[in-house]
Motif scaffolding. Structure first.
Motif, PDB file in Angstrom:
ATOM      1  N   SER A 140      -4.179   0.057   0.203  1.00 37.29           N
ATOM      2  CA  SER A 140      -3.325  -1.009   0.684  1.00 37.29           C
ATOM      3  C   SER A 140      -4.203  -2.247   0.559  1.00 37.29           C
ATOM      4  O   SER A 140      -5.170  -2.404   1.306  1.00 37.29           O
ATOM      5  CB  SER A 140      -2.946  -0.773   2.148  1.00 37.29           C
ATOM      6  OG  SER A 140      -2.475  -1.984   2.705  1.00 37.29           O
ATOM      7  N   THR A 155      -3.330  -5.029   1.285  1.00 43.36           N
ATOM      8  CA  THR A 155      -2.947  -5.815   2.458  1.00 43.36           C
ATOM      9  C   THR A 155      -4.129  -5.959   3.428  1.00 43.36           C
ATOM     10  O   THR A 155      -4.203  -6.936   4.169  1.00 43.36           O
ATOM     11  CB  THR A 155      -1.820  -5.048   3.203  1.00 43.36           C
ATOM     12  OG1 THR A 155      -0.841  -4.630   2.253  1.00 43.36           O
ATOM     13  CG2 THR A 155      -1.183  -5.861   4.282  1.00 43.36           C
ATOM     14  N   LYS A 156      -5.018  -4.981   3.413  1.00 41.91           N
ATOM     15  CA  LYS A 156      -6.095  -4.935   4.398  1.00 41.91           C
ATOM     16  C   LYS A 156      -7.303  -5.758   3.918  1.00 41.91           C
ATOM     17  O   LYS A 156      -7.162  -6.933   3.713  1.00 41.91           O
ATOM     18  CB  LYS A 156      -6.469  -3.475   4.690  1.00 41.91           C
ATOM     19  CG  LYS A 156      -5.253  -2.577   4.926  1.00 41.91           C
ATOM     20  CD  LYS A 156      -4.466  -2.998   6.157  1.00 41.91           C
ATOM     21  CE  LYS A 156      -3.383  -2.003   6.482  1.00 41.91           C
ATOM     22  NZ  LYS A 156      -2.032  -2.516   6.501  1.00 41.91           N
ATOM     23  N   ASN A 205      -7.224   7.002   9.721  1.00 42.60           N
ATOM     24  CA  ASN A 205      -6.590   6.013  10.589  1.00 42.60           C
ATOM     25  C   ASN A 205      -5.890   6.767  11.729  1.00 42.60           C
ATOM     26  O   ASN A 205      -5.005   7.560  11.443  1.00 42.60           O
ATOM     27  CB  ASN A 205      -5.569   5.228   9.752  1.00 42.60           C
ATOM     28  CG  ASN A 205      -4.849   4.163  10.535  1.00 42.60           C
ATOM     29  OD1 ASN A 205      -5.173   3.889  11.677  1.00 42.60           O
ATOM     30  ND2 ASN A 205      -3.855   3.550   9.912  1.00 42.60           N
ATOM     31  N   GLY A 255       0.827  -1.203   0.000  1.00 38.43           N
ATOM     32  CA  GLY A 255       0.000   0.000   0.000  1.00 38.43           C
ATOM     33  C   GLY A 255       0.859   1.250   0.000  1.00 38.43           C
ATOM     34  O   GLY A 255       0.551   2.245  -0.660  1.00 38.43           O
ATOM     35  N   MET A 256       1.987   1.216   0.731  1.00 39.64           N
ATOM     36  CA  MET A 256       2.855   2.394   0.763  1.00 39.64           C
ATOM     37  C   MET A 256       3.483   2.668  -0.590  1.00 39.64           C
ATOM     38  O   MET A 256       3.713   3.828  -0.946  1.00 39.64           O
ATOM     39  CB  MET A 256       3.939   2.248   1.848  1.00 39.64           C
ATOM     40  CG  MET A 256       3.454   2.548   3.255  1.00 39.64           C
ATOM     41  SD  MET A 256       2.316   3.951   3.393  1.00 39.64           S
ATOM     42  CE  MET A 256       3.268   5.306   2.706  1.00 39.64           C
ATOM     43  N   ASP A 264      -6.793   7.974  -0.278  1.00 38.36           N
ATOM     44  CA  ASP A 264      -6.458   6.655   0.268  1.00 38.36           C
ATOM     45  C   ASP A 264      -7.763   6.098   0.837  1.00 38.36           C
ATOM     46  O   ASP A 264      -8.276   6.587   1.845  1.00 38.36           O
ATOM     47  CB  ASP A 264      -5.389   6.850   1.359  1.00 38.36           C
ATOM     48  CG  ASP A 264      -4.942   5.547   2.002  1.00 38.36           C
ATOM     49  OD1 ASP A 264      -5.694   4.560   1.937  1.00 38.36           O
ATOM     50  OD2 ASP A 264      -3.849   5.527   2.593  1.00 38.36           O
TER      51      ASP A 264
HETATM   52  C1  LIG Z   1      -4.627   4.158   5.638  1.00 42.00           C
HETATM   53  C2  LIG Z   1      -3.433   3.338   5.240  1.00 42.00           C
HETATM   54  N1  LIG Z   1      -2.774   3.660   4.110  1.00 42.00           N
HETATM   55  C3  LIG Z   1      -1.698   2.969   3.708  1.00 42.00           C
HETATM   56  C4  LIG Z   1      -1.216   1.906   4.443  1.00 42.00           C
HETATM   57  C5  LIG Z   1       0.023   1.196   3.985  1.00 42.00           C
HETATM   58  O1  LIG Z   1      -0.228  -0.084   3.498  1.00 42.00           O
HETATM   59  P1  LIG Z   1       0.870  -1.239   3.434  1.00 42.00           P
HETATM   60  O2  LIG Z   1       1.143  -1.677   4.838  1.00 42.00           O
HETATM   61  O3  LIG Z   1       0.249  -2.299   2.578  1.00 42.00           O
HETATM   62  O4  LIG Z   1       2.105  -0.667   2.814  1.00 42.00           O
HETATM   63  C6  LIG Z   1      -1.876   1.521   5.611  1.00 42.00           C
HETATM   64  C7  LIG Z   1      -1.353   0.390   6.411  1.00 42.00           C
HETATM   65  O5  LIG Z   1      -1.666   0.185   7.537  1.00 42.00           O
HETATM   66  C8  LIG Z   1      -3.025   2.259   6.021  1.00 42.00           C
HETATM   67  O6  LIG Z   1      -3.684   1.940   7.153  1.00 42.00           O
END
Ligand SMILES: Cc1ncc(COP(=O)(O)O)c(C=O)c1O
Length: 395
Positions: A207, A209-210, A160, A88-89, A185
């Motif tokens: 991301s 990942t979530k 967040n 995500g980053m 985001d």
């Molecule tokens: C709002 C938000 N943006 C971006 C990210 C980054 O994602 P990643 O951990 O997949 O790099 C996160 C991760 O916790 C997030 O909560």
């Protein structure tokens, strides 16, 4: 009829869109775990590299499994184009860096995930890009921060970890009036409950990942926008600098998308149930849930979101000691800084995800020492509630 057709409803697109079957006619999407591709002739290789013939060249550029994931995401989001990234980053960083050059200016909401804040506050200035951070819920602050060289605005909503809601359509209007773009985001809302592009944003990032993986396995990210936005800002940068998504992770994400709507609805129902159960508990000093009428931006949530949240945020009595006692007393809900997982997870932002922030920055965002973020999973809602209430007794 192609299953990617817009005529199909979003849930149907999540299951079928983007599927490319090989000569074997497999039901489930194939995992093309390959770095490269072979050519029938030297002339064909030359044509591929000259973009005179469609096809794959190298998996840093594109890969069939990753392409299926990108097309499914684009179909679900209602975007013309998508590019998948390693995390995500990587998606957040590329979506900003790809638009910027030295001398440009960025306006961002200060309520950002810690690493996103690092990119805006610490990393971009190293390359001559200044930034201004604003209270994202205050539209006057966005207006006042715009400069002639403002190139892009960046926000997350819900934020967040405090689950603030920012008016995406209003910020898009302010950005466009100043000749800037808006990147959103959308991790916390998920593509099921919020469509930033339809609200006027130029780019949406996740991301994956979530909730998109949703079962805590692989890291990933995705950037979505118009064909022009992606071509002008993302396409070449991603290919040449290399933060591409691995085919294996793309395959996991494709399977994750198939169940996204079912999982997110169920987890949101659970979070709403937990929020109701916690609301009047004397050990809860503050409760934030986007689906509730007492949410500070309930009207904006109502206007731009189609559902609540899989997360509930709350402050327990007793400050850091109270929050730690609560976390340590949980038996089912696990302590973790992740979210969107099938397993319920509790986070203490002040000492983990937002530890990097100065105490005054945390205070301005409402991240107090007793503040906790609960990501509701797929367990039975009664088991989650019982675990939370038993742990509250320890506070
Ligand atoms: C709002 C938000 N943006 C971006 C990210 C980054 O994602 P990643 O951990 O997949 O790099 C996160 C991760 O916790 C997030 O909560």
């Amino acid at each position: 009829m192609s299953p990617t057709d817009r005529q199909y409803r979003p849930e149907t697109r999540l299951v079928h869109a983007g599927t490319m079957r090989s000569q074997f006619g497999e039901t489930s999407e194939a995992l093309f775990l390959t770095q490269g591709y072979v050519y029938d002739s030297a002339a064909q290789a030359e044509r591929r590299f000259n973009n005179e013939e469609p096809g794959f060249q190298y998996s840093r550029f594109a890969n069939p499994t990753v392409a299926m994931f990108e097309q499914r995401m684009a179909a679900f989001e209602g975007a013309e184009a998508a590019r998948a990234t390693a995390t995500g980053m990587a998606a957040v960083t590329l979506s900003l860096v790809g638009q910027l050059k030295a001398g440009d200016h960025v306006v961002a909401s200060k309520a950002l995930f810690g690493s996103c804040l690092y990119v805006v506050e610490d990393y971009l200035p190293r390359f001559g890009v200044e930034s201004t951070l604003v209270d994202g819920t205050d539209l006057d602050q966005w207006r006042a921060a715009m400069r002639p060289n403002t190139k892009t605005c960046f926000l997350e909503s819900p934020t967040n970890p405090t689950l603030e809601i920012i008016d995406i359509a209003a910020v898009a209007e302010i950005a466009h009036a100043a000749g800037a773009t808006l990147v959103v985001d959308n991790v916390f809302a998920t593509p099921l409950f919020q469509s930033p592009l339809a609200l006027g944003a130029d780019c949406v990032v996740y991301s994956t990942t979530k909730h998109i993986d949703g079962q805590g396995r692989c890291l990933g990210g995705v950037i979505l926008g118009s064909e022009k936005f992606i071509q002008d800002n993302i396409h070449t940068l991603l290919r040449q600098t290399g933060p591409s998504m691995s085919p294996f992770n793309a395959w996991v994400m494709l399977k994750g998308l198939e169940t996204l709507a079912v999982r997110v609805r169920r987890q949101t129902d659970t979070a709403a149930t937990v929020a109701v159960a916690l609301a009047d508990n004397p050990k809860i000093k503050r409760l934030i849930y986007p689906g509730r009428p007492d949410h500070p931006q309930a009207a904006v949530a109502q206007k731009q979101m189609r559902g609540g949240s899989t997360l509930v945020a709350f402050e327990v009595t007793g400050g850091k000691a109270g929050a730690f006692r609560f976390q340590d007393a949980l038996r089912l809900v696990r302590i973790s800084n992740n979210l969107g997982d099938a397993k319920s997870l509790i986070t203490h932002p002040a000492t983990t995800t937002h530890q990097r922030l100065k105490p005054e920055q945390r205070a301005a965002l409402g991240i107090t020492d007793g503040f906790l973020r609960l990501s509701c999973g797929l367990e039975h809602p009664d088991d989650i509630c019982e675990d939370v209430f038993a742990a509250l007794a320890a506070v």
